[in-house]
Every structure is written in C-alpha cells, then in structure tokens.
Design an enzyme around this catalytic site. Structure first.
Site, PDB file in Angstrom:
ATOM      1  N   CYS A   2       0.797  -1.145   0.097  1.00 52.58           N
ATOM      2  CA  CYS A   2       0.021   0.102  -0.040  1.00 52.58           C
ATOM      3  C   CYS A   2       0.731   1.289   0.020  1.00 52.58           C
ATOM      4  O   CYS A   2       2.063   1.309   0.433  1.00 52.58           O
ATOM      5  CB  CYS A   2      -0.816   0.088   1.232  1.00 52.58           C
ATOM      6  SG  CYS A   2      -1.622  -1.578   1.527  1.00 52.58           S
ATOM      7  N   ARG A  27       1.575   1.354  -5.892  1.00 56.13           N
ATOM      8  CA  ARG A  27       1.804   0.452  -4.863  1.00 56.13           C
ATOM      9  C   ARG A  27       0.627  -0.382  -4.512  1.00 56.13           C
ATOM     10  O   ARG A  27       0.724  -1.387  -3.671  1.00 56.13           O
ATOM     11  CB  ARG A  27       2.248   1.312  -3.641  1.00 56.13           C
ATOM     12  CG  ARG A  27       3.271   2.110  -3.962  1.00 56.13           C
ATOM     13  CD  ARG A  27       3.878   2.736  -2.548  1.00 56.13           C
ATOM     14  NE  ARG A  27       4.273   2.021  -1.538  1.00 56.13           N
ATOM     15  CZ  ARG A  27       5.374   1.830  -1.453  1.00 56.13           C
ATOM     16  NH1 ARG A  27       6.476   2.362  -2.159  1.00 56.13           N
ATOM     17  NH2 ARG A  27       5.845   0.793  -0.529  1.00 56.13           N
ATOM     18  N   TRP A  74      -3.617  -1.981  -1.161  1.00 53.97           N
ATOM     19  CA  TRP A  74      -3.448  -3.564  -2.035  1.00 53.97           C
ATOM     20  C   TRP A  74      -3.895  -4.636  -0.782  1.00 53.97           C
ATOM     21  O   TRP A  74      -3.187  -4.659   0.080  1.00 53.97           O
ATOM     22  CB  TRP A  74      -1.983  -3.692  -2.431  1.00 53.97           C
ATOM     23  CG  TRP A  74      -1.895  -5.047  -3.303  1.00 53.97           C
ATOM     24  CD1 TRP A  74      -2.213  -5.185  -4.880  1.00 53.97           C
ATOM     25  CD2 TRP A  74      -1.471  -6.381  -2.898  1.00 53.97           C
ATOM     26  NE1 TRP A  74      -1.879  -6.481  -5.063  1.00 53.97           N
ATOM     27  CE2 TRP A  74      -1.623  -7.210  -3.985  1.00 53.97           C
ATOM     28  CE3 TRP A  74      -1.353  -6.987  -1.581  1.00 53.97           C
ATOM     29  CZ2 TRP A  74      -1.380  -8.507  -3.788  1.00 53.97           C
ATOM     30  CZ3 TRP A  74      -0.974  -8.103  -1.389  1.00 53.97           C
ATOM     31  CH2 TRP A  74      -0.853  -8.996  -2.600  1.00 53.97           C
ATOM     32  N   ASN A 100       0.809   0.274   5.966  1.00 51.68           N
ATOM     33  CA  ASN A 100       1.155  -0.433   5.065  1.00 51.68           C
ATOM     34  C   ASN A 100       1.981  -1.770   5.713  1.00 51.68           C
ATOM     35  O   ASN A 100       2.785  -1.418   6.573  1.00 51.68           O
ATOM     36  CB  ASN A 100       2.198   0.273   4.137  1.00 51.68           C
ATOM     37  CG  ASN A 100       3.091  -0.604   3.277  1.00 51.68           C
ATOM     38  OD1 ASN A 100       2.552  -1.971   2.711  1.00 51.68           O
ATOM     39  ND2 ASN A 100       4.183  -0.245   2.755  1.00 51.68           N
ATOM     40  N   GLY A 101       1.807  -3.070   5.569  1.00 48.51           N
ATOM     41  CA  GLY A 101       2.404  -4.194   6.137  1.00 48.51           C
ATOM     42  C   GLY A 101       1.424  -5.069   6.406  1.00 48.51           C
ATOM     43  O   GLY A 101       0.234  -5.016   6.255  1.00 48.51           O
ATOM     44  N   GLU A 483      11.290 -13.477 -19.370  1.00 47.92           N
ATOM     45  CA  GLU A 483      10.741 -11.917 -18.957  1.00 47.92           C
ATOM     46  C   GLU A 483       9.580 -11.694 -20.152  1.00 47.92           C
ATOM     47  O   GLU A 483       8.789 -11.230 -19.608  1.00 47.92           O
ATOM     48  CB  GLU A 483      12.042 -11.202 -19.281  1.00 47.92           C
ATOM     49  CG  GLU A 483      11.461  -9.673 -19.324  1.00 47.92           C
ATOM     50  CD  GLU A 483      10.892  -9.233 -17.861  1.00 47.92           C
ATOM     51  OE1 GLU A 483      11.003  -9.840 -16.946  1.00 47.92           O
ATOM     52  OE2 GLU A 483      10.458  -7.896 -17.637  1.00 47.92           O
ATOM     53  N   LYS A 487       5.858 -10.629 -18.990  1.00 44.15           N
ATOM     54  CA  LYS A 487       5.327  -9.341 -19.269  1.00 44.15           C
ATOM     55  C   LYS A 487       3.981  -9.660 -20.091  1.00 44.15           C
ATOM     56  O   LYS A 487       3.139  -8.774 -19.732  1.00 44.15           O
ATOM     57  CB  LYS A 487       6.143  -8.461 -20.599  1.00 44.15           C
ATOM     58  CG  LYS A 487       7.453  -7.875 -19.966  1.00 44.15           C
ATOM     59  CD  LYS A 487       7.312  -6.579 -19.249  1.00 44.15           C
ATOM     60  CE  LYS A 487       7.095  -6.755 -17.612  1.00 44.15           C
ATOM     61  NZ  LYS A 487       8.437  -6.873 -17.052  1.00 44.15           N
ATOM     62  N   GLU A 490       1.180 -10.448 -17.327  1.00 44.54           N
ATOM     63  CA  GLU A 490       0.935  -9.618 -16.428  1.00 44.54           C
ATOM     64  C   GLU A 490       0.266  -8.412 -16.824  1.00 44.54           C
ATOM     65  O   GLU A 490      -0.847  -7.877 -16.280  1.00 44.54           O
ATOM     66  CB  GLU A 490       1.884  -9.086 -15.502  1.00 44.54           C
ATOM     67  CG  GLU A 490       3.067  -8.458 -16.314  1.00 44.54           C
ATOM     68  CD  GLU A 490       4.273  -8.023 -15.278  1.00 44.54           C
ATOM     69  OE1 GLU A 490       4.027  -7.672 -14.035  1.00 44.54           O
ATOM     70  OE2 GLU A 490       5.366  -7.701 -15.728  1.00 44.54           O
ATOM     71  N   HIS A 506      11.340 -32.829 -23.397  1.00 43.01           N
ATOM     72  CA  HIS A 506      11.242 -33.532 -22.239  1.00 43.01           C
ATOM     73  C   HIS A 506       9.775 -33.398 -21.511  1.00 43.01           C
ATOM     74  O   HIS A 506       9.557 -33.522 -20.419  1.00 43.01           O
ATOM     75  CB  HIS A 506      12.247 -33.045 -21.293  1.00 43.01           C
ATOM     76  CG  HIS A 506      13.728 -33.485 -21.724  1.00 43.01           C
ATOM     77  ND1 HIS A 506      14.216 -34.790 -21.792  1.00 43.01           N
ATOM     78  CD2 HIS A 506      14.480 -32.584 -22.403  1.00 43.01           C
ATOM     79  CE1 HIS A 506      15.621 -34.640 -22.286  1.00 43.01           C
ATOM     80  NE2 HIS A 506      15.550 -33.218 -22.763  1.00 43.01           N
ATOM     81  N   LYS A 607       3.223  -2.643  -7.555  1.00 38.19           N
ATOM     82  CA  LYS A 607       4.316  -2.306  -7.712  1.00 38.19           C
ATOM     83  C   LYS A 607       5.589  -2.784  -6.952  1.00 38.19           C
ATOM     84  O   LYS A 607       6.486  -3.423  -7.131  1.00 38.19           O
ATOM     85  CB  LYS A 607       4.757  -0.900  -8.276  1.00 38.19           C
ATOM     86  CG  LYS A 607       6.109  -0.575  -8.742  1.00 38.19           C
ATOM     87  CD  LYS A 607       6.137  -0.531 -10.198  1.00 38.19           C
ATOM     88  CE  LYS A 607       7.501  -0.390 -10.565  1.00 38.19           C
ATOM     89  NZ  LYS A 607       7.758  -1.277 -11.675  1.00 38.19           N
TER      90      LYS A 607
HETATM   91  C1  F6R Z   1       7.141  -7.401 -13.319  1.00 37.16           C
HETATM   92  C2  F6R Z   1       7.514  -6.814 -11.776  1.00 37.16           C
HETATM   93  C3  F6R Z   1       7.748  -7.663 -10.914  1.00 37.16           C
HETATM   94  C4  F6R Z   1       8.873  -7.086  -9.933  1.00 37.16           C
HETATM   95  C5  F6R Z   1       8.840  -7.791  -8.755  1.00 37.16           C
HETATM   96  C6  F6R Z   1      10.492  -7.484  -7.901  1.00 37.16           C
HETATM   97  O1  F6R Z   1       6.929  -6.635 -14.263  1.00 37.16           O
HETATM   98  O2  F6R Z   1       7.681  -5.497 -11.880  1.00 37.16           O
HETATM   99  O3  F6R Z   1       7.997  -8.883 -11.133  1.00 37.16           O
HETATM  100  O4  F6R Z   1      10.089  -7.123 -10.835  1.00 37.16           O
HETATM  101  O5  F6R Z   1       8.202  -7.650  -7.945  1.00 37.16           O
HETATM  102  O6  F6R Z   1      10.503  -6.216  -7.606  1.00 37.16           O
HETATM  103  P1  F6R Z   1      11.690  -5.167  -7.274  1.00 37.16           P
HETATM  104  O7  F6R Z   1      12.744  -5.306  -8.460  1.00 37.16           O
HETATM  105  O8  F6R Z   1      11.335  -3.856  -6.934  1.00 37.16           O
HETATM  106  O9  F6R Z   1      12.193  -5.968  -6.142  1.00 37.16           O
END
Ligand code: F6R
Length: 612
Positions: A2, A27, A74, A100-101, A483, A487, A490, A506, A607
C-alpha cells in the site's frame, strides 16, 4: 504494497494528499481513503476501487483541514470494500491510522480488546483502538508516547501514520520492515511511503530505520528510537524531478518507460570507467580485497529482477569465472543455503523494498556473506543495508510492469561482472575499457528498436487473441523468454509460459498443437543453430512461430518462422538480452492495449511487494 502519505501545515492538505496518492497508486489500487482534522474532529472519506472514486467522493463530500493522512490499498486482510479501506478509526472517531504491512498478531490483540466493536476485517483497525485506549487512560500520554507503547505490542511489518483529533497538527509515524520517509519544508511537515509522493514539494527526505518513530509537525520532524530516545533518520537527496514521474504525453507509463530505455541505460553506464580501466561502483563499504576471495555468488531477486539476474549469471561466470546460483528470493531463507564469508550475494531489486529480497540478503549477511545491491531507488532499505551498491539510474518506474528497470539491471550486472573479473585478476584494464566502450553503443541501438515498432504492432494485432503462448530460448535468450512470458501475462492476462528450448522435448512440446503460438528468442550466437532446430520441431507440429532475433540472423530465421522481428546485433553477445527484450516489452504492451487491459495497473498486482 500500500501507499501512505501525510501532510501537516498546508491549507490544501486534502488536495495535496490526493495528488500524492496519485503518485503512489502503483503501490496498490483496490481502494483508497483520506482523513483530515476538521475543527478538532476527524473527517474521513474512503472508497473501494480506483482513486478516481475517492476523488469523485471528495468532490461532493467536501473535506478540509491543514493536517491529514491518506492511503491507497493492496488488500491483504479483508476484501477491497469501503469498510476495509484505510484510514481506520477507533470507535470514538478520535484516532485514525493508515498502514502498509501486516500486523501478524492482530487476532490476539483484537481478542484482548474484549467486546470492542470493529468496523472492518483488517489487521490495521486494532492499532487505532489500542492507541485510543492509551490516550484515554487517566494521565494518558501524548500521541507520540501512546503510539510508542502500542508498537511494543505489535508483531509483523508496518509503516504506520497516526492522527489524533486532540493533537490537530501532529502526525506520528513508525517503521518496521516497510518503507517510510519524512520531510520538512517551510511550515509544512510531510511523510510518505516513498519519494514519488513528495517529489512535488522537496528533493530532500529522511528514511526512518526499523524501530524508529517520528513526530511530524508543520515545518519539522523529530525522530526517536523504540525507547523514545532521540535518534537520527537517514537523510538523502533525490536526483529526479516531478516531470520524471509524469506521463509527458504518452498514453501509458509503460510505453513512456519503454522509450526511456536509451537514456536509462546511458545513465547506468555513465562514469563506470575511472579513466584507467577500473570500474566504479556507487557505494563501496566493503574491502575490495574481500571480493578477490569470493568463490561463489548467489543472485537473489524476484520477478523481472530475477530474470535480469539470470542474464547476470551468464556474464559473471563468463568474465569472472565464479560459479553463480540465481535464486528466487522468497525461497532462499527457508532452506539451508550454503553461505560462507567467501560467498557474495547480489540482491537485485528495482524498488529496494521487496521484502523477500531484503530478507534473503539479510539472511545471507547473518552468515557472513557480503551483499552487493543493484537497485533503482536511492535510500531504499536494501541499499542502506548492503555492503556495496550499484544503482540503475533509470529514474522513477511507475508502470507496474517493469521495463527500463530490467534493461538497466542487466547492464549493471555486466558492469559488476567486469568488476569481479578485475578483482579476480581475470580481466586487464584495457579489456574492461574496451567492453565498456562497446556497451556505450547500446543506447543508440535501443533507440532504433523502440522508435520503429511497426512490425511489433502488426504481430500484436495478428496474435492478440491466442490464448496460450509458449516462449523458448537458450543461453542469453532464455532470461528473455522468461521475461517476455511474464510481461505478456501480467499486462494482457493471457496465459504464457517460458521454457529452455532444449527442455521442450522433455515434456512441454506435448502442449503444441495446430494454432499454438511459440515465441522463440533466437539471437545470433553459438546456440543459434540449436534454436533453429527447436523452431522446426514446433512448426512441424502445427505451431506458429514468432522469432525474435538479431539482424545477422534474420535471413536464417525467415526460412523457418512465421514472423521475424530483429534487433541490431549487440556490441557483445552478453549484452544481447538488453536488445532482444525490447520487442517483447512492446509486444506485451500492444497486445494489452488491443485487448483493452489496464496496462499501467494490471489487476491483482502492486509495484512494490512489501509483504511476504
Ligand atoms: C514485473 C515486475 C515484478 C518485479 C518484482 C520485484 O513486471 O515488476 O515482477 O520485478 O516484484 O520487484 P523489485 O525489483 O522492486 O524487487
């Protein structure tokens, strides 16, 4: 997860909180709320859903006051409803809390408040009750002391902001394993989860340390430790401005951030060579001789950062000759990893606040391993506890889907690999200077890819309704397959999975049938012919193939794939992932836009992941 913000000493506090919440919305965005002190009582407005709903409600339900706190959520405990939205108040409505937490012992604490009526299902509300009880006691303490006493009873992680109608211009904040910063400017006191919320007002902030508590008043803040003794938070200056946190004409932050990669990579490479072929790290609190003894590396990270770490592993093993294990941070500390003082931990985190990565790095440090952080956020928790830091100077990344952080993390890994090679006497200064000079070509090459995305848009249009996409790759192409799949899933919510191309036979190849889509990351290099064989195998079983390659492999790929998208040849094979990921970022973006998805704020995500 959050986002929280508090403002005291501004007539427009509620508007300021709302605009701060906009910058924190990444967030968490399932509900939001604000509370302000209005004529010695607390006025609250909160709504489930996106921030626009709160903004609309504030338009009609006018709330004023020069002191207030706000929250964007969140959900962890309790569904995203109006009732569960923060702020939470005590039953008399004199104390308000945003958090937050996770308060892990909240059930126990609720049970102890025998008979108290709770208005929400959250873990947070109990904190407001407890603070109010402390304040109501005969000779009750002031707000700071009341919060301090309550903190002694909380277990878990928290960044808390607390407001009391009885101290109308005071906000008390506390931190335990969740980020919290404070700042003071002319007559105004501020606090927030991160700098994005405060950048409009100041570039100088102080980060609270675990266990610290602060009293924020108009124009000042005072910091105390958990015993109530004066303490010092860590001051830092932010080197980006407000415009960096705005869309600047792009339809989405994700697209803007994809286009910012030339500059982000250039900044990350800037000044790494001291002129004599020695690599410069940003912060080094570790004896370089200690690094020469390293015989094992763990790279710990989550999500996209983990994929950057996979590319980093290849570079470190190649240049520095040290064995590297890349591990999902959330798994690391729950087994018995073999860590010694000759093990180096590289913790990669864009935000520097991912709880799993921080905890994994702490776990390794407790066993004597030095930690190098690769992070994008100056002053973040990870960078403060690490023994050395290499910053990815990508500027604020607002879109939930990480793009420019990823390419700069790979570049940082390449730089770190060269640094370790030097410490191990495996690279001459001239070689290092030569590789760095070649890497300087990357920004121009990135620009060429992102500025001409016609073929990528066409591919997105053609494949946007394919329900399942398999990504395959080998060597430096494998992290990009992972990756690319992340992408796509998500931002578009389409099912996507990645496999090492050699693993197909396999098991996974059983999924292939006519109409399947396989994205093959097949750049020119020593595994190229094997990738071509794997492409032929899936095509023979009816799959369409979208191949991502390099210019010199185009002709060979065109003979085998349905659609070929190429990037320029990289200045070094190990830097290829920085280029091959770009079409896949854009592909995911356009598929999501075409499918009408919420690109910058995908469902269920946040995020910064500050809870386990
Ligand atoms: C995907 C994404 C997440 C972050 C992950 C780690 O697009 O953004 O998978 O990479 O939550 O976040 P950080 O790098 O902030 O530790």
């Amino acid at each position: 997860m959050c986002g929280i913000i508090g403002v005291t000493g501004r007539a427009s506090a509620v508007d300021d909180i709302l605009s701060g919440l906009r910058r924190l919305e990444y967030r968490g965005y399932d509900s939001s709320g604000v509370v302000a002190v209005t004529s010695d009582r607390l006025g609250v407005v909160k709504r489930s859903g996106k921030l626009d709903r709160l903004s609309e409600a504030l338009g009609t339900d006018v709330l004023t006051g020069s002191t207030g706190i706000g929250h964007t959520r969140w959900a962890t405990h309790g569904a995203p409803t109006d009732d569960n939205a923060h702020p939470h108040l005590d039953p008399t409505g004199r104390v308000a809390v945003v958090h937050n937490g996770i308060i892990e012992n909240y059930r126990l604490l609720r049970a102890e408040l025998d008979g108290a009526a709770f208005a929400s299902e959250t873990d947070t509300e109990v904190v407001a009750h407890l603070v109010a009880r402390e304040l109501d006691a005969v000779d009750g303490p002031d707000l700071l002391e009341a919060v301090r006493r309550v903190l002694g009873r909380l277990e878990g992680a928290y960044a808390l902001c607390v407001l009391s109608a009885d101290e109308p211009d005071t906000i008390v904040v506390a931190r335990q394993q969740a980020p919290l910063i404070v700042a003071a400017i002319d007559g105004v006191g501020l606090c927030a989860s991160d700098v994005a919320a405060l950048i409009e007002y100041t570039d100088t902030c102080a980060a609270l340390l675990d266990g610290q508590i602060a009293r924020v008043r108009p124009g000042s803040y005072e910091v105390f430790d958990r015993n109530g003794d004066p303490a010092q938070a860590e001051e830092f200056t932010v080197d980006w401005d407000l415009s960096a946190a705005e869309k600047q004409g792009y339809e989405h932050f994700m697209l803007k951030e994809i286009h910012e990669q030339p500059i982000a990579v250039a900044e990350t490479l800037l000044g790494r060579d001291d002129g004599a072929g020695r690599i410069v790290l940003d912060e080094l609190r570790i004896d370089p001789a200690e690094l020469a003894r390293i015989d094992k590396v763990f790279i710990l990270a989550a999500g996209t950062s983990l994929h950057a770490g996979m590319a980093g592993k290849i570079a470190i093993e190649h240049w520095a000759g040290i064995p590297v294990e890349v591990e999902v941070a959330s798994e690391f500390r729950y087994r018995d990893p073999i860590v010694t003082d000759r093990t180096l931990v590289i913790a990669i985190s864009q935000s520097g606040e991912t709880i799993d990565t921080i905890a994994a790095a702490d776990h390794a440090r407790a066993q004597g391993a030095p930690v190098v952080a690769i992070s994008n956020v100056v002053g973040s928790t990870l960078t403060r506890s690490a023994d050395a830091v290499l910053y990815t100077r990508a500027g604020p990344e607002i879109a939930v889907a990480s793009t420019k952080a990823f390419t700069t993390q790979i570049v940082a890994c390449l730089v770190l690999a060269l640094y370790l090679a030097q410490r191990k006497d495996r690279a001459f200064a001239s070689e290092v200077s030569d590789v760095l000079a070649r890497l300087d070509e990357l920004p121009g090459l990135i620009r060429r890819v992102v500025e001409d995305d016609t073929a990528i848009r066409a591919a997105a249009e053609r494949f946007k309704d394919v329900g399942y996409t398999m990504f395959i790759g080998r060597h430096a192409g494998l992290p990009i397959a992972y990756e690319g799949a992340l992408k796509l899933k998500e931002v578009s919510y389409l099912h996507a999975e990645a496999f090492p191309a050699g693993e197909m036979k396999h098991g996974p190849i059983a999924l292939i049938e006519p109409g399947s889509l396989v994205v093959a990351v097949a750049h020119d290099g020593h595994v190229f012919s094997k990738m071509v064989s794997n492409i032929q195998e899936v095509r023979a079983r009816g799959a369409s193939v979208l191949a991502i390659g390099t210019e010199s492999s185009r002709a060979a790929l065109e003979a085998h794939a349905d659609v070929v998208i190429t990037v320029p040849d990289a200045p070094h094979e190990l830097a290829t992932p920085v280029l091959t990921v770009l079409p896949l970022q854009l592909y995911a973006y356009y598929v999501a836009v075409l499918r009408g998805a919420d690109v910058d704020q995908p469902r269920n995500l946040a995020k910064t992941v500050t809870v386990e």
